[in-house]
Design an enzyme around this catalytic site. Structure first.
Site, short mmCIF file in Angstrom:
data_model
loop_
_atom_site.label_atom_id
_atom_site.label_comp_id
_atom_site.label_asym_id
_atom_site.label_seq_id
_atom_site.Cartn_x
_atom_site.Cartn_y
_atom_site.Cartn_z
N ASN A 198 19.80 -61.22 -14.04
CA ASN A 198 20.89 -60.42 -14.62
C ASN A 198 20.81 -60.35 -16.15
O ASN A 198 21.22 -61.29 -16.83
CB ASN A 198 22.24 -60.97 -14.18
N GLY B 221 25.32 -54.74 -0.47
CA GLY B 221 24.02 -54.93 -1.13
C GLY B 221 23.95 -56.17 -2.00
O GLY B 221 22.88 -56.50 -2.50
N TYR C 139 17.64 -49.56 -4.17
CA TYR C 139 17.22 -49.75 -5.57
C TYR C 139 16.05 -50.74 -5.62
O TYR C 139 14.98 -50.45 -6.18
CB TYR C 139 18.40 -50.26 -6.41
N ASP D 227 13.10 -40.52 -23.36
CA ASP D 227 14.37 -40.83 -22.69
C ASP D 227 15.14 -39.53 -22.47
O ASP D 227 15.14 -38.66 -23.36
CB ASP D 227 15.19 -41.79 -23.57
N ARG E 137 24.82 -65.77 -9.93
CA ARG E 137 23.73 -65.00 -10.54
C ARG E 137 23.13 -65.78 -11.71
O ARG E 137 23.77 -66.64 -12.30
CB ARG E 137 24.24 -63.65 -11.08
N PHE F 68 34.31 -59.15 -6.67
CA PHE F 68 33.83 -58.54 -5.43
C PHE F 68 33.55 -59.61 -4.36
O PHE F 68 32.41 -59.96 -4.10
CB PHE F 68 32.57 -57.71 -5.70
N1 UDP Z 1 30.92 -58.25 -9.94
C1 UDP Z 1 32.29 -58.39 -9.67
N2 UDP Z 1 33.15 -57.47 -10.20
C2 UDP Z 1 32.72 -56.41 -10.97
C3 UDP Z 1 31.34 -56.29 -11.23
C4 UDP Z 1 30.47 -57.22 -10.69
O1 UDP Z 1 32.71 -59.32 -8.99
O2 UDP Z 1 33.55 -55.58 -11.39
C5 UDP Z 1 29.98 -59.25 -9.37
C6 UDP Z 1 28.93 -58.65 -8.46
O3 UDP Z 1 29.37 -58.61 -7.14
C7 UDP Z 1 27.75 -59.62 -8.66
C8 UDP Z 1 27.93 -60.13 -10.09
O4 UDP Z 1 29.27 -59.81 -10.46
O5 UDP Z 1 27.87 -60.72 -7.79
C9 UDP Z 1 26.98 -59.45 -11.07
O6 UDP Z 1 27.05 -58.05 -10.85
P1 UDP Z 1 26.44 -57.00 -11.85
O7 UDP Z 1 26.85 -55.63 -11.36
O8 UDP Z 1 26.80 -57.37 -13.25
O9 UDP Z 1 24.87 -57.20 -11.74
P2 UDP Z 1 23.89 -57.12 -10.45
O10 UDP Z 1 23.91 -58.50 -9.86
O11 UDP Z 1 24.39 -56.06 -9.53
O12 UDP Z 1 22.59 -56.77 -11.07
#
Ligand code: UDP
Length: 328
Positions: free
Chosen positions: A170, A281, A141, A31, A220, A207
């Site tokens: 997730n 994304g 990604y 790591d 999710r 978001f």
């Molecule tokens: N999310 C949000 N606010 C934040 C972080 C994440 O609304 O500050 C939402 C994000 O748009 C997604 C979900 O939470 O729909 C999970 O996001 P996270 O970044 O935890 O995991 P990912 O789905 O990107 O692997």
């Protein structure tokens, strides 16, 4: 078995490293500590501080330790960041993974487990997402992980490398009260929500609330990190019967608002939230079908319930409000 775990100081890698140790395996962690924490690496593991861009180092580690299997977690992992810096992801993730695969073949290591992602399915044609759903990565990604899956596929064809690609939905929750998620900067929903509960942040910004979902926020599939780790152990043992690809989730979807409400219940704290712009994304809904790994490997998640998942994370965050730094 002797297993090399790249990224074994990170959130998921360190959890798997610990389960490998607990089930009687010898573990070597490689790591660069760019995201991981030395304190997260199990004491019984051999730790090598280094980077996968260094091909000489990879050669040396494989020659010195002669692992029988490689589990590859070390990676850039943020969908949002990859939309801002696509080449960083396509270059680093692909090149570092390929460096490792090349070395695996040269040193005769013929078992390989790859951390892959639900982001392989940007706009899935059906939900829940099984392994037959067409791959159409949602971001650079996801694309970088797809390229690595293809590399493994071709090494299986040409060099008899046995691999498992595990596509995480997730990952969430804490492996124990003293082992949890600690990213800098933190971008994931559950840890951020819990930081708000702790008073370390003022509010959680949702978001977007205009997605095609019941409450307009993204849905999710949250899977506990210990359940993910279990899947790796089972996949490792199954490799002797051939390569395999699995989608890993609970099969249950929760919206961003449901996560926040559950965290309010679990913590008993007020968690102010406000709606902001959508994050580029982010697909509207990602829910896994994990029927294949359940049927083939008898894997069953032990933490199906979102309250349990958030409860374990809350315990970790309360005890370690500044993450692993508290101890180092
Ligand atoms: N999310 C949000 N606010 C934040 C972080 C994440 O609304 O500050 C939402 C994000 O748009 C997604 C979900 O939470 O729909 C999970 O996001 P996270 O970044 O935890 O995991 P990912 O789905 O990107 O692997």
């Amino acid at each position: 078995m002797r297993v090399l775990v790249t990224g074994g100081a990170g959130y998921i890698g360190s959890t798997v490293a610990r389960q490998l140790v607990e089930t009687g395996n010898e573990v070597i962690v490689l790591d660069n500590l760019s995201q991981g924490h030395r304190a997260a690496v199990p004491e019984e593991a051999t730790f090598v501080h280094g980077d996968l861009q260094n091909r000489d180092l990879i050669d040396r580690v494989l020659a010195d330790h002669e692992p029988e299997a490689i589990m590859h977690f070390a990676s850039r992992t943020l969908v949002g960041e990859s939309m801002e810096e696509p080449l960083l992801y396509l270059d680093d993730n692909v090149r570092f993974g390929m460096n490792l695969m090349r070395a695996a073949v040269e040193h005769g290591v013929n078992r390989f487990i790859l951390s892959s992602t639900a982001n392989l399915f940007g706009e899935p044609e059906r939900i829940p997402i099984d392994e037959e759903v067409a791959i159409d990565p949602g971001s650079p990604y996801g694309e970088s992980k797809f390229v690595l899956e293809r590399g493994l596929h071709w090494l299986d064809e040409t060099h008899d490398l046995r691999y498992a690609a595990l596509r995480y939905f997730n990952a969430a929750g804490a492996a124990g009260p003293d082992q949890g998620e600690d990213h800098d900067p933190e971008t994931h929903l559950i840890p951020i929500v819990l930081e708000v509960a702790l008073g370390q942040r003022e509010k959680i910004v949702i978001f977007g609330d205009d997605y095609d979902t019941p409450d307009g926020t993204c849905v999710r599939d949250y899977i506990h990190v210990l359940d993910l780790a279990q899947a790796h152990i089972r996949a490792l043992h199954a490799l002797e019967d051939g390569s395999r690809v699995y989608n890993l989730g609970n099969g249950e979807g929760y919206s961003v608002r449901e996560v926040i409400d559950t965290a309010r219940r679990v913590t008993g704290r007020d968690i102010p939230a406000e709606v902001g712009d959508p994050r580029p994304g982010d697909p509207a809904v990602l829910i896994a079908s994990s029927d294949k790994i359940r049927e083939e490997l008898g894997w069953t998640p032990q933490y199906g319930d979102l309250e349990d998942i958030i409860g374990t994370a809350w315990e970790w965050h309360r005890r370690h409000p500044h993450g692993y730094d508290t101890e180092s």
